[in-house]
Design an enzyme around this catalytic site. Structure first.
Site, PDB file in Angstrom:
ATOM      1  N   LYS A   1      -6.311   0.871 -10.935  1.00  0.00           N
ATOM      2  CA  LYS A   1      -5.569  -0.157 -10.167  1.00  0.00           C
ATOM      3  C   LYS A   1      -6.578  -0.373  -8.826  1.00  0.00           C
ATOM      4  O   LYS A   1      -7.474   0.196  -8.797  1.00  0.00           O
ATOM      5  CB  LYS A   1      -4.369   0.574  -9.698  1.00  0.00           C
TER       6      LYS A   1
ATOM      7  N   ARG B   1      10.073   7.091  -4.826  1.00  0.00           N
ATOM      8  CA  ARG B   1       9.296   5.914  -4.438  1.00  0.00           C
ATOM      9  C   ARG B   1       9.935   5.002  -5.527  1.00  0.00           C
ATOM     10  O   ARG B   1      10.918   4.217  -5.567  1.00  0.00           O
ATOM     11  CB  ARG B   1       7.924   6.112  -4.824  1.00  0.00           C
TER      12      ARG B   1
ATOM     13  N   TYR C   1     -19.504  -2.945  21.409  1.00  0.00           N
ATOM     14  CA  TYR C   1     -18.091  -3.524  22.025  1.00  0.00           C
ATOM     15  C   TYR C   1     -17.762  -2.375  22.912  1.00  0.00           C
ATOM     16  O   TYR C   1     -17.599  -1.215  22.549  1.00  0.00           O
ATOM     17  CB  TYR C   1     -16.928  -3.919  21.266  1.00  0.00           C
TER      18      TYR C   1
ATOM     19  N   MET D   1     -16.953  -6.283  13.247  1.00  0.00           N
ATOM     20  CA  MET D   1     -16.550  -6.525  12.053  1.00  0.00           C
ATOM     21  C   MET D   1     -17.613  -6.575  10.845  1.00  0.00           C
ATOM     22  O   MET D   1     -17.234  -6.275   9.707  1.00  0.00           O
ATOM     23  CB  MET D   1     -15.858  -8.034  12.334  1.00  0.00           C
TER      24      MET D   1
HETATM   25  C1  LIG Z   1      -2.305   5.966  -8.482  1.00  0.00           C
HETATM   26  C2  LIG Z   1      -1.643   6.862  -9.447  1.00  0.00           C
HETATM   27  C3  LIG Z   1      -2.024   7.851 -10.231  1.00  0.00           C
HETATM   28  C4  LIG Z   1      -3.397   8.220 -10.195  1.00  0.00           C
HETATM   29  O1  LIG Z   1      -3.592   9.132  -9.152  1.00  0.00           O
HETATM   30  P1  LIG Z   1      -4.877   9.677  -8.611  1.00  0.00           P
HETATM   31  O2  LIG Z   1      -4.320  10.750  -7.412  1.00  0.00           O
HETATM   32  O3  LIG Z   1      -5.815   8.624  -8.010  1.00  0.00           O
HETATM   33  O4  LIG Z   1      -5.568  10.592  -9.540  1.00  0.00           O
HETATM   34  C5  LIG Z   1      -1.422   8.231 -11.394  1.00  0.00           C
HETATM   35  N1  LIG Z   1      -0.075   7.764 -11.394  1.00  0.00           N
HETATM   36  C6  LIG Z   1       0.584   6.880 -10.648  1.00  0.00           C
HETATM   37  C7  LIG Z   1       2.017   6.467 -10.948  1.00  0.00           C
HETATM   38  C8  LIG Z   1      -0.005   6.502  -9.731  1.00  0.00           C
HETATM   39  O5  LIG Z   1       0.466   5.419  -8.871  1.00  0.00           O
END
Ligand SMILES: *Cc1c(COP(=O)(O)O)cnc(C)c1O
Length: 408
Positions: free
Chosen positions: A76, A174, A295, A348
């Site tokens: 992801k 969640r 800055y 930036m």
């Molecule tokens: C992001 C995620 C993972 C992977 O988690 P890591 O800690 O990056 O290995 C696995 N399962 C779900 C549901 C996730 O959202």
């Protein structure tokens, strides 16, 4: 059309009448050892090098740790910022058969390089998106009863049987069905036509092995698996793979550790580093003692100083929290093999490095300096910025020249 107004087809027919065209030589394109993305290196303020061989080695290591469970891969957020296409292709070459993305756009990008591997969409089914899942053969991770109802209706109406995961919430609060809902549903799922291909849950605190929630979640998941006998199960993320095997399930889902983040915080990192971030020096200047840099004038030169200005800033995902002030040191950069401190606020698109301690001729306009890699690890950068390596990695900028190394 050619100059005489004939289209290519006519011309082809004419040529064929005279002499058959020679067969095109078949050129077997070798897999390029080095692919790139983004602007050319010479024009880019930053160069991100992704070591696909290290990525594949990390996947194999996690897989052997999780044996006999299958090892999937979470890709992801554009492969945790590393580029979903090259990452998926490298992991598939290494033998990975199950991939997890966040949404449909990522699933499409993954499918473009994964002809027949399973692709699960962690954020589940958005209203009306059933046909899009079917079109690319992706599987939603169903996280609620309403989602399940919509998926069932879509499958019944379309005849699609591409599979889906059922996510059960064992403590994250969640996404996921409640354990009670999942238990009540189990007889129907096992006998019915829901096409559930994976039962999954997600660990809350796997990075902290002694956290009591691990044992609670593992016990709940064991019970759920018993209700869903015959359906493969998946619990562990990266850190979960380093918990006892009860945390694994039939399929483990590492993300961060694949990309070199330490899945065992507080203990030595067992993973190979995968990314190196280099910034281009665009200017080197001297400032007198007492002058401030950047800055808000938060950093003051305590002696006549040489300042190298590099073309990476917070817009590139390099955290502004790593700025240096008179009170607090910021990040470090490796310049010509030596660690040098940042000077002043990160802007930036630029940051400044105090290179006073280096010989004058070693840091010049056009040189590359290292911000991540060569011993500066993502976890440390994340912690210094008041966050985690995950966030730094996932936000790496899209303006970098990207260079992919290794055969995967
Ligand atoms: C992001 C995620 C993972 C992977 O988690 P890591 O800690 O990056 O290995 C696995 N399962 C779900 C549901 C996730 O959202």
């Amino acid at each position: 059309m050619d100059a005489r107004g004939r289209c290519g087809y006519d011309r082809f027919v004419m040529v064929e009448a005279e002499s058959p065209p020679a067969a095109e030589p078949i050129t077997a394109e070798p897999m390029p050892p080095l692919a790139t993305a983004g602007p050319p290196a010479a024009e880019a303020g930053g160069v991100l090098t992704v070591d696909l061989a290290a990525l594949a080695a990390n996947w194999r290591m996690l897989g052997s740790r999780a044996t006999p469970s299958e090892c999937g891969a979470v890709v992801k957020a554009d492969g945790y910022g590393c580029g979903i296409g090259p990452v998926c292709a490298a992991l598939a070459r290494a033998g990975c058969r199950t991939f997890f993305v966040a949404d449909l756009a990522e699933a499409r990008a993954a499918r473009a390089v994964l002809p027949d591997q399973a692709i699960y969409v962690l954020n589940g089914l958005l209203p009306g998106t059933g046909p899009a899942f079917a079109e690319i053969g992706a599987r939603p991770v169903i996280g609620s009863l309403v989602e399940l109802a919509e998926w069932d209706a879509f499958c019944a109406a379309s005849g699609w049987r591409g599979g889906a995961a059922l996510h059960v919430d064992t403590g994250m609060n969640r996404l996921g069905l409640s354990p009670e809902e999942a238990v009540a549903l189990a007889p129907r799922v096992r006998t019915g036509n829901h096409g559930i291909t994976l039962l999954m849950s997600h660990l809350v605190a796997a990075q902290t092995p002694e956290h009591p929630l691990n044992a609670t979640q593992i016990a709940m998941f064991r019970e759920l698996r018993a209700h869903y006998r015959g359906i493969p199960s998946s619990l562990a993320n990266s850190s979960g793979i380093f918990l006892p095997a009860g945390a694994h399930g039939d399929l483990v889902r590492p993300g961060a550790a694949l990309y070199g983040i330490n899945p065992t915080p507080g203990r030595p990192n067992p993973m190979h580093p995968v990314v190196r971030l280099q910034a281009r020096i665009v200017h080197v200047r001297t400032v007198p003692r007492g002058a401030t840099v950047g800055y808000d004038a938060t950093w003051t030169a305590r002696r006549p100083s040489r300042i190298a200005v590099a073309a990476i800033g917070y817009a590139d995902g390099f955290p502004r929290a790593l700025s240096a002030s008179d009170e607090r040191p910021g990040a470090e950069a490796i310049v010509a093999g030596r660690r040098c401190p940042l000077a002043g606020r990160i802007s930036m698109d630029l940051l400044a490095i105090d290179v006073t301690r280096l010989p004058e001729d070693v840091c010049r306009r056009g040189d590359l300096v290292t911000l991540i890699g060569e011993g500066i690890d993502l976890d440390t950068v994340g912690a210094s910025a008041g966050t985690i390596g995950y966030e730094v990695l996932a936000r790496l900028g899209r303006r970098f020249h990207r260079s992919y190394r290794g055969e995967g």
